[in-house]
Design a protein around this motif. Structure first.
Motif, PDB file in Angstrom:
ATOM      1  N   LEU A  97      -4.515   5.300 -13.816  1.00 23.12           N
ATOM      2  CA  LEU A  97      -4.692   6.416 -14.753  1.00 23.12           C
ATOM      3  C   LEU A  97      -5.753   7.416 -14.303  1.00 23.12           C
ATOM      4  CD1 LEU A  97      -4.350   4.521 -18.165  1.00 23.12           C
ATOM      5  CD2 LEU A  97      -2.658   5.964 -17.012  1.00 23.12           C
ATOM      6  N   PRO A  98      -6.928   6.995 -13.814  1.00 24.13           N
ATOM      7  CA  PRO A  98      -7.899   8.012 -13.361  1.00 24.13           C
ATOM      8  C   PRO A  98      -7.423   8.847 -12.187  1.00 24.13           C
ATOM      9  CG  PRO A  98      -8.965   5.878 -13.683  1.00 24.13           C
ATOM     10  CD  PRO A  98      -7.481   5.643 -13.744  1.00 24.13           C
ATOM     11  N   LEU A  99      -6.453   8.351 -11.442  1.00 21.42           N
ATOM     12  CA  LEU A  99      -5.944   9.082 -10.284  1.00 21.42           C
ATOM     13  C   LEU A  99      -4.786   9.994 -10.645  1.00 21.42           C
ATOM     14  CD1 LEU A  99      -5.902   6.112  -7.733  1.00 21.42           C
ATOM     15  CD2 LEU A  99      -7.740   7.745  -8.151  1.00 21.42           C
ATOM     16  N   VAL A 100      -4.114   9.709 -11.767  1.00 25.18           N
ATOM     17  CA  VAL A 100      -2.898  10.444 -12.118  1.00 25.18           C
ATOM     18  C   VAL A 100      -3.113  11.381 -13.297  1.00 25.18           C
ATOM     19  CG1 VAL A 100      -0.529  10.189 -12.935  1.00 25.18           C
ATOM     20  CG2 VAL A 100      -1.414   8.626 -11.187  1.00 25.18           C
ATOM     21  N   VAL A 101      -3.774  10.906 -14.333  1.00 26.95           N
ATOM     22  CA  VAL A 101      -3.903  11.686 -15.568  1.00 26.95           C
ATOM     23  C   VAL A 101      -4.567  13.042 -15.340  1.00 26.95           C
ATOM     24  CG1 VAL A 101      -4.986  11.729 -17.846  1.00 26.95           C
ATOM     25  CG2 VAL A 101      -3.815   9.659 -17.056  1.00 26.95           C
ATOM     26  N   PRO A 102      -5.650  13.166 -14.525  1.00 29.20           N
ATOM     27  CA  PRO A 102      -6.254  14.497 -14.337  1.00 29.20           C
ATOM     28  C   PRO A 102      -5.291  15.553 -13.820  1.00 29.20           C
ATOM     29  CG  PRO A 102      -7.757  12.801 -13.561  1.00 29.20           C
ATOM     30  CD  PRO A 102      -6.466  12.113 -13.888  1.00 29.20           C
ATOM     31  N   SER A 103      -4.257  15.163 -13.094  1.00 27.03           N
ATOM     32  CA  SER A 103      -3.306  16.150 -12.591  1.00 27.03           C
ATOM     33  C   SER A 103      -2.484  16.777 -13.709  1.00 27.03           C
ATOM     34  CB  SER A 103      -2.367  15.506 -11.569  1.00 27.03           C
ATOM     35  OG  SER A 103      -1.568  14.496 -12.167  1.00 27.03           O
ATOM     36  N   LEU A 105      -2.776   3.489   0.916  1.00 25.19           N
ATOM     37  CA  LEU A 105      -2.810   3.447   2.373  1.00 25.19           C
ATOM     38  C   LEU A 105      -4.135   3.937   2.943  1.00 25.19           C
ATOM     39  CD1 LEU A 105       0.778   4.665   3.336  1.00 25.19           C
ATOM     40  CD2 LEU A 105      -0.216   2.424   3.770  1.00 25.19           C
ATOM     41  N   SER A 106      -4.763   4.903   2.304  1.00 27.70           N
ATOM     42  CA  SER A 106      -6.039   5.402   2.813  1.00 27.70           C
ATOM     43  C   SER A 106      -7.094   4.306   2.820  1.00 27.70           C
ATOM     44  CB  SER A 106      -6.512   6.593   1.971  1.00 27.70           C
ATOM     45  OG  SER A 106      -6.622   6.222   0.600  1.00 27.70           O
ATOM     46  N   ILE A 142      -0.096  16.152  -0.517  1.00 27.36           N
ATOM     47  CA  ILE A 142      -0.998  15.838   0.591  1.00 27.36           C
ATOM     48  C   ILE A 142      -2.359  15.389   0.068  1.00 27.36           C
ATOM     49  CG2 ILE A 142      -2.228  16.829   2.555  1.00 27.36           C
ATOM     50  CD1 ILE A 142       0.173  18.600   3.067  1.00 27.36           C
ATOM     51  N   GLY A 143      -2.842  16.054  -0.980  1.00 31.52           N
ATOM     52  CA  GLY A 143      -4.121  15.660  -1.546  1.00 31.52           C
ATOM     53  C   GLY A 143      -4.101  14.258  -2.125  1.00 31.52           C
ATOM     54  N   ALA A 144      -3.031  13.922  -2.847  1.00 35.86           N
ATOM     55  CA  ALA A 144      -2.931  12.580  -3.433  1.00 35.86           C
ATOM     56  C   ALA A 144      -2.689  11.522  -2.361  1.00 35.86           C
ATOM     57  CB  ALA A 144      -1.810  12.548  -4.469  1.00 35.86           C
ATOM     58  N   TRP A 145      -1.884  11.842  -1.368  1.00 31.44           N
ATOM     59  CA  TRP A 145      -1.564  10.878  -0.315  1.00 31.44           C
ATOM     60  C   TRP A 145      -2.796  10.540   0.530  1.00 31.44           C
ATOM     61  CZ3 TRP A 145       2.830   8.138   0.493  1.00 31.44           C
ATOM     62  CH2 TRP A 145       2.967   7.490   1.719  1.00 31.44           C
ATOM     63  N   ASN A 146      -3.622  11.557   0.807  1.00 33.54           N
ATOM     64  CA  ASN A 146      -4.801  11.352   1.649  1.00 33.54           C
ATOM     65  C   ASN A 146      -6.066  11.041   0.855  1.00 33.54           C
ATOM     66  OD1 ASN A 146      -3.252  11.919   3.935  1.00 33.54           O
ATOM     67  ND2 ASN A 146      -3.699  14.112   3.818  1.00 33.54           N
ATOM     68  N   TYR A 150       0.828  -1.205   0.000  1.00 32.59           N
ATOM     69  CA  TYR A 150       0.000   0.000   0.000  1.00 32.59           C
ATOM     70  C   TYR A 150       0.865   1.259   0.000  1.00 32.59           C
ATOM     71  CZ  TYR A 150      -3.953  -3.045   1.202  1.00 32.59           C
ATOM     72  OH  TYR A 150      -4.928  -4.014   1.200  1.00 32.59           O
ATOM     73  N   PHE A 151       1.961   1.220   0.738  1.00 34.72           N
ATOM     74  CA  PHE A 151       2.851   2.378   0.819  1.00 34.72           C
ATOM     75  C   PHE A 151       3.468   2.695  -0.540  1.00 34.72           C
ATOM     76  CE2 PHE A 151       7.036   4.276   1.506  1.00 34.72           C
ATOM     77  CZ  PHE A 151       6.717   5.346   2.320  1.00 34.72           C
ATOM     78  N   LEU A 152       3.957   1.686  -1.227  1.00 31.80           N
ATOM     79  CA  LEU A 152       4.562   1.896  -2.541  1.00 31.80           C
ATOM     80  C   LEU A 152       3.527   2.399  -3.546  1.00 31.80           C
ATOM     81  CD1 LEU A 152       6.926  -1.210  -2.785  1.00 31.80           C
ATOM     82  CD2 LEU A 152       7.545   1.160  -2.285  1.00 31.80           C
ATOM     83  N   ASN A 153       2.307   1.870  -3.472  1.00 29.14           N
ATOM     84  CA  ASN A 153       1.243   2.347  -4.363  1.00 29.14           C
ATOM     85  C   ASN A 153       0.938   3.825  -4.106  1.00 29.14           C
ATOM     86  OD1 ASN A 153       1.073  -0.261  -5.359  1.00 29.14           O
ATOM     87  ND2 ASN A 153      -0.655  -0.819  -4.077  1.00 29.14           N
ATOM     88  N   SER A 154       0.862   4.202  -2.840  1.00 22.14           N
ATOM     89  CA  SER A 154       0.593   5.602  -2.508  1.00 22.14           C
ATOM     90  C   SER A 154       1.735   6.504  -2.964  1.00 22.14           C
ATOM     91  CB  SER A 154       0.377   5.750  -0.999  1.00 22.14           C
ATOM     92  OG  SER A 154      -0.771   5.041  -0.574  1.00 22.14           O
ATOM     93  N   VAL A 155       2.972   6.043  -2.788  1.00 21.11           N
ATOM     94  CA  VAL A 155       4.129   6.837  -3.221  1.00 21.11           C
ATOM     95  C   VAL A 155       4.110   7.029  -4.732  1.00 21.11           C
ATOM     96  CG1 VAL A 155       6.641   6.835  -3.430  1.00 21.11           C
ATOM     97  CG2 VAL A 155       5.573   6.215  -1.264  1.00 21.11           C
TER      98      VAL A 155
END
Length: 298
Positions: free
Chosen positions: A163-169, A248-249, A227-231, A93-98
């Motif tokens: 992709l849905p979590l990263v591409v919009p940024s 991790l969330s 912080i927004g992506a991590w939480n 989970y930690f590596l995925n969040s990072v």
């Protein structure tokens, strides 16, 4: 004229001036003292939950059941962190969040800097009107966009991927664009004009002139984005279905649902989750504060 030059009147005037200066100095001292006392009280209020979380993470199960609760652990159970790490696939989970956080920060820095540069350093018709329209998107409620976004990502076959979590940024954010634009507006126009006269293209001006000067603002954007992506909880909950891809969330929520009685392990896992973002803030604190304050002065 003679009365004005009278030594007695002059001495009385000097005493009045000195008394007024002492009064002003006393008022300033009282104001500073009250401000510091207020800040100390508010700091203690905000630190109490953090302290209680750390203390709970270091308590044993019998000690958690004591009434009244202990302020300091009777026995420091450092093994709780090891147990929490082993109870859930914390490392995965930690590596995925990072991974998600790093990609999100990179996308936010690149895209928002480009858009903010276009809204602040390049003159074009309708620039302010378009900026106000972009800024108005901040007021669109997030629940209103969940279903359309999910349908779009499902049509692209992006569900159960990052992709849905990263591409919009990589398509900029109205809030981050606003922050960077306010900062870039303070860059002297003469400096940009001189670079254009020397034959530099807009891209070269952006990356070699503007970007180095905007480091404090970029640091603030990076911290907010990280912080927004991590939480982030809703994004992984909606788009990630495979447990191996979870962050991790989501892992903490799963840990709570399956180990709701072991509050010491839950708090230990929570401490390990907040440590990275806390360290990130303290490392870049100077740039963060400078970026926020300078961006608001105009």
């Amino acid at each position: 004229m003679k009365a004005a030059l009278n030594p007695a009147n002059f001495a009385e005037r000097e005493r009045a001036i000195a008394q007024r200066k002492r009064l002003i100095a006393t008022r300033k001292l009282i104001d500073k003292s009250l401000t510091r006392v207020f800040l100390i009280i508010m700091s203690v209020i905000f630190l109490v939950p953090l302290y209680w979380m750390i203390v709970t993470a270091l308590k044993s199960n019998p000690e958690l059941a004591q009434i009244p609760p202990t302020i300091v652990p009777q026995s420091w159970e450092w093994d709780n962190f090891v147990k929490a790490f082993q109870t859930i696939p914390f490392a995965s989970y930690f590596l995925n969040s990072v991974l998600i956080t790093v990609l999100t920060v990179v996308g936010a820095l690149i895209s928002n800097l480009i858009v903010a540069y276009g809204f602040s350093c390049i003159e074009w018709p309708g620039r302010n009107l378009v900026f106000y329209l972009v800024l108005a998107t901040i007021f669109i409620p997030f629940p209103l966009a969940i279903i359309p976004q999910f349908d779009m990502f499902a049509w692209l076959h992006w569900i159960n991927t990052y992709l849905p979590l990263v591409v919009p940024s990589f398509f900029a954010s109205a809030f981050y664009t606003f922050m960077l634009r306010q900062f870039l507006l303070q860059i002297p126009r003469d400096l940009l004009d001189a670079a254009r006269i020397d034959g530099a293209s807009e891209w070269r001006i952006l990356w070699q002139v503007v970007a180095p000067m905007a480091r404090p603002a970029l640091a603030a954007v990076a911290i907010f984005a990280a912080i927004g992506a991590w939480n982030d909880f809703m994004g992984p909950l909606i788009y990630l279905q495979d447990d191996a891809l979870q962050t991790l969330s989501i892992g903490l929520q799963a840990f709570r649902s399956t180990h709701d009685i072991q509050f010491n392990l839950l708090m230990a896992a929570s401490v390990m989750v907040i440590v990275p973002v806390t360290l990130l803030f303290f490392v870049f604190q100077r740039f963060f504060i400078r970026g926020v304050t300078l961006g608001s002065i105009r």
